[in-house]
Design a protein around this motif. Structure first.
Motif, PDB file in Angstrom:
ATOM      1  N   GLU A  28      33.912  54.174  53.416  1.00  0.00           N
ATOM      2  CA  GLU A  28      33.788  54.008  54.849  1.00  0.00           C
ATOM      3  C   GLU A  28      35.151  54.184  55.493  1.00  0.00           C
ATOM      4  O   GLU A  28      36.020  53.358  55.350  1.00  0.00           O
ATOM      5  CB  GLU A  28      33.215  52.633  55.163  1.00  0.00           C
ATOM      6  N   THR A  29      35.237  55.296  56.238  1.00  0.00           N
ATOM      7  CA  THR A  29      36.480  55.548  56.970  1.00  0.00           C
ATOM      8  C   THR A  29      36.123  55.686  58.432  1.00  0.00           C
ATOM      9  O   THR A  29      34.958  55.907  58.803  1.00  0.00           O
ATOM     10  CB  THR A  29      37.171  56.826  56.476  1.00  0.00           C
ATOM     11  N   SER A  30      37.100  55.581  59.293  1.00  0.00           N
ATOM     12  CA  SER A  30      36.837  55.675  60.732  1.00  0.00           C
ATOM     13  C   SER A  30      36.380  57.078  61.101  1.00  0.00           C
ATOM     14  O   SER A  30      35.555  57.262  61.997  1.00  0.00           O
ATOM     15  CB  SER A  30      38.082  55.274  61.525  1.00  0.00           C
ATOM     16  N   ASP A  31      36.862  58.121  60.386  1.00  0.00           N
ATOM     17  CA  ASP A  31      36.419  59.492  60.660  1.00  0.00           C
ATOM     18  C   ASP A  31      34.946  59.665  60.310  1.00  0.00           C
ATOM     19  O   ASP A  31      34.191  60.297  61.053  1.00  0.00           O
ATOM     20  CB  ASP A  31      37.256  60.489  59.843  1.00  0.00           C
TER      21      ASP A  31
END
Length: 142
Positions: A28-31
């Protein structure tokens, strides 16, 4: 780099994905979150457009069906009125035809009596002719 259990090979094949025992899960990344939210927003907009399109389509179909049904009802009412008027006209014509036939039958019966009258007139005419010639002879007697 090979390990005994092949975990390194699996990580290399999967890339940045992690193995949680059942499925592959992206970290889970912000991108990724932004991409998912944008994709969900796009799907939501498309769903709204499709729903509006279906609503418009069904409204158009309902109006068309209503017009077709209304036209059919109007045509049936018109046909019923025309049939009723035709029936009245046929009954009236039939009654007038029966009266005409009855008048013709009465006239025919009356004409049968005319044959007797015509023969009497012929006899009377002969008598008048005989009488006239007798009078002419008497008046022209020298």
């Amino acid at each position: 780099m090979e390990s005994k259990d092949g975990i390194d090979d699996a990580r290399e094949a999967v890339g940045d994905h992690l193995l949680d025992g059942r499925d592959l899960v992206e970290p889970e990344t912000s991108d990724n979150r932004e991409a998912i939210l944008k994709a969900l927003e796009c799907v939501e907009k498309d769903s709204v457009v499709i729903a509006e399109s279906f609503t418009s389509l069904f409204a158009s179909l309902r109006d068309t069906l209503s017009q077709a049904t209304s036209s059919t009802v109007d045509h049936m009412n018109c046909f019923s009125d025309a049939t009723g008027r035709l029936q009245e006209s046929v009954l009236d014509a039939s009654a007038k035809g029966n009266r005409f036939i009855n008048s013709c039958l009465r006239l025919n019966e009356e004409m049968k009596g005319m044959d007797v009258l015509a023969s009497r007139l012929k006899i009377l005419r002969r008598h008048v002719d005989v009488l006239e010639s007798a009078v002419n002879r008497l008046t022209n007697y020298p």
